[in-house]
Design a protein around this motif. Structure first.
Motif, mmCIF file in Angstrom:
data_model
loop_
_atom_site.group_PDB
_atom_site.id
_atom_site.type_symbol
_atom_site.label_atom_id
_atom_site.label_comp_id
_atom_site.label_asym_id
_atom_site.label_seq_id
_atom_site.Cartn_x
_atom_site.Cartn_y
_atom_site.Cartn_z
ATOM 1 N N ARG A 210 141.177 81.092 41.715
ATOM 2 C CA ARG A 210 141.211 81.645 40.353
ATOM 3 C C ARG A 210 141.917 80.707 39.381
ATOM 4 N NH1 ARG A 210 142.617 87.967 41.435
ATOM 5 N NH2 ARG A 210 140.493 88.621 41.906
ATOM 6 N N GLU A 211 143.009 80.118 39.804
ATOM 7 C CA GLU A 211 143.745 79.186 38.950
ATOM 8 C C GLU A 211 142.879 77.973 38.613
ATOM 9 O OE1 GLU A 211 146.895 77.961 36.626
ATOM 10 O OE2 GLU A 211 146.608 79.893 37.604
ATOM 11 N N PHE A 212 142.155 77.480 39.599
ATOM 12 C CA PHE A 212 141.265 76.341 39.374
ATOM 13 C C PHE A 212 140.177 76.695 38.353
ATOM 14 C CE2 PHE A 212 137.587 73.675 40.363
ATOM 15 C CZ PHE A 212 138.160 72.414 40.315
ATOM 16 N N THR A 213 139.575 77.884 38.515
ATOM 17 C CA THR A 213 138.510 78.280 37.577
ATOM 18 C C THR A 213 139.053 78.451 36.166
ATOM 19 O OG1 THR A 213 138.717 80.665 38.027
ATOM 20 C CG2 THR A 213 137.141 79.426 39.375
ATOM 21 N N LYS A 214 140.292 78.900 36.052
ATOM 22 C CA LYS A 214 140.900 79.078 34.726
ATOM 23 C C LYS A 214 140.993 77.745 33.995
ATOM 24 C CE LYS A 214 145.289 80.335 34.385
ATOM 25 N NZ LYS A 214 146.496 81.190 34.381
ATOM 26 N N HIS A 215 141.269 76.676 34.729
ATOM 27 C CA HIS A 215 141.394 75.359 34.108
ATOM 28 C C HIS A 215 140.043 74.688 33.867
ATOM 29 C CE1 HIS A 215 145.625 75.612 34.173
ATOM 30 N NE2 HIS A 215 145.755 75.515 35.474
ATOM 31 N N MET A 216 139.054 75.024 34.687
ATOM 32 C CA MET A 216 137.748 74.373 34.583
ATOM 33 C C MET A 216 136.782 75.095 33.639
ATOM 34 S SD MET A 216 138.107 71.716 36.437
ATOM 35 C CE MET A 216 136.451 71.112 36.559
ATOM 36 N N CYS A 217 136.975 76.376 33.491
ATOM 37 C CA CYS A 217 136.057 77.200 32.689
ATOM 38 C C CYS A 217 136.797 77.757 31.473
ATOM 39 C CB CYS A 217 135.517 78.361 33.520
ATOM 40 S SG CYS A 217 134.703 77.849 35.047
ATOM 41 N N LYS A 218 136.087 78.491 30.671
ATOM 42 C CA LYS A 218 136.713 79.120 29.510
ATOM 43 C C LYS A 218 137.485 80.375 29.897
ATOM 44 C CE LYS A 218 133.312 77.364 26.294
ATOM 45 N NZ LYS A 218 132.258 77.657 25.351
ATOM 46 N N SER A 219 137.271 80.846 31.142
ATOM 47 C CA SER A 219 137.959 82.050 31.600
ATOM 48 C C SER A 219 138.207 81.958 33.103
ATOM 49 C CB SER A 219 137.113 83.289 31.294
ATOM 50 O OG SER A 219 135.882 83.226 32.004
ATOM 51 N N GLU A 220 139.149 82.759 33.565
ATOM 52 C CA GLU A 220 139.459 82.830 34.994
ATOM 53 C C GLU A 220 138.392 83.667 35.693
ATOM 54 O OE1 GLU A 220 143.124 84.556 37.731
ATOM 55 O OE2 GLU A 220 143.446 84.121 35.618
ATOM 56 N N CYS A 221 137.976 83.229 36.865
ATOM 57 C CA CYS A 221 136.967 83.962 37.633
ATOM 58 C C CYS A 221 137.656 85.011 38.499
ATOM 59 C CB CYS A 221 136.169 83.000 38.499
ATOM 60 S SG CYS A 221 134.911 83.824 39.492
ATOM 61 N N TYR A 222 137.469 86.278 38.146
ATOM 62 C CA TYR A 222 138.046 87.350 38.954
ATOM 63 C C TYR A 222 137.165 87.727 40.141
ATOM 64 C CZ TYR A 222 141.912 87.865 35.797
ATOM 65 O OH TYR A 222 143.045 87.625 35.076
ATOM 66 N N PRO A 223 135.835 87.847 39.981
ATOM 67 C CA PRO A 223 135.014 88.225 41.142
ATOM 68 C C PRO A 223 134.618 87.024 42.007
ATOM 69 C CG PRO A 223 133.633 88.171 39.199
ATOM 70 C CD PRO A 223 135.051 87.853 38.748
ATOM 71 N N VAL A 224 135.619 86.384 42.613
ATOM 72 C CA VAL A 224 135.353 85.210 43.445
ATOM 73 C C VAL A 224 134.425 85.586 44.594
ATOM 74 C CG1 VAL A 224 136.409 83.512 45.005
ATOM 75 C CG2 VAL A 224 137.474 84.025 42.803
ATOM 76 N N HIS A 225 134.560 86.801 45.120
ATOM 77 C CA HIS A 225 133.678 87.234 46.202
ATOM 78 C C HIS A 225 132.210 87.189 45.777
ATOM 79 C CE1 HIS A 225 134.488 90.831 43.832
ATOM 80 N NE2 HIS A 225 133.338 91.294 44.272
ATOM 81 N N SER A 226 131.922 87.514 44.527
ATOM 82 C CA SER A 226 130.541 87.453 44.030
ATOM 83 C C SER A 226 130.068 86.018 43.890
ATOM 84 C CB SER A 226 130.424 88.152 42.673
ATOM 85 O OG SER A 226 130.648 89.531 42.809
ATOM 86 N N ARG A 227 130.943 85.138 43.424
ATOM 87 C CA ARG A 227 130.563 83.726 43.290
ATOM 88 C C ARG A 227 130.340 83.109 44.671
ATOM 89 N NH1 ARG A 227 130.721 86.148 39.305
ATOM 90 N NH2 ARG A 227 128.610 86.303 40.091
ATOM 91 N N SER A 228 131.178 83.453 45.637
ATOM 92 C CA SER A 228 131.000 82.976 47.008
ATOM 93 C C SER A 228 129.669 83.479 47.564
ATOM 94 C CB SER A 228 132.155 83.462 47.883
ATOM 95 O OG SER A 228 131.942 83.115 49.224
ATOM 96 N N SER A 229 129.354 84.720 47.293
ATOM 97 C CA SER A 229 128.080 85.290 47.725
ATOM 98 C C SER A 229 126.906 84.577 47.055
ATOM 99 C CB SER A 229 128.046 86.786 47.401
ATOM 100 O OG SER A 229 126.832 87.350 47.811
ATOM 101 N N ASP A 230 127.029 84.271 45.764
ATOM 102 C CA ASP A 230 125.979 83.523 45.055
ATOM 103 C C ASP A 230 125.758 82.164 45.711
ATOM 104 O OD1 ASP A 230 125.687 85.535 43.178
ATOM 105 O OD2 ASP A 230 126.781 84.474 41.589
#
Length: 111
Positions: free
Chosen positions: A25-45
């Protein structure tokens, strides 16, 4: 950058090792415009839409649930993925593994 891309990169930076959910989540916050909360969904994708071998595990410590994720990928596949990846376009794992296998076969035949 999309959350799918950011989660993939976070997992690839730690290929074949378990990565704690807060770290992703911390990594996504720095790389994207927002923090990714549903990491389980992104992993599934990444698994279902792109064919990557992502895994999830949970551990209970003192009554608190902790989630971890990892991606299983070989060094040869990582090299090919780095070459194929273009921002905004995640290559399907079948292409990555196919090219890695082809390169390995070519190197073996050249010996």
């Amino acid at each position: 950058m999309t959350h799918n891309e950011a989660v993939l990169i976070a997992l690839l930076k730690n290929a074949n090792r378990w990565v704690a959910l807060p770290e992703i989540r911390e990594f996504t916050k720095h790389m994207c415009k927002s923090e990714c909360y549903p990491v389980h969904s992104r992993s599934s994708d990444l698994k279902n839409n792109y064919g990557y071998a992502t895994e999830n595990k949970t551990e209970n410590r003192d009554g608190v649930k902790h989630s971890f994720y990892r991606i299983r990928i070989s060094e040869k596949e990582l090299v090919v993925l780095r070459r194929l990846y273009k921002k905004g376009s995640i290559p399907h794992f079948s292409q990555v593994s196919g090219e890695a296998e082809t390169e390995s076969s070519r190197i073996w035949l050249e010996c």
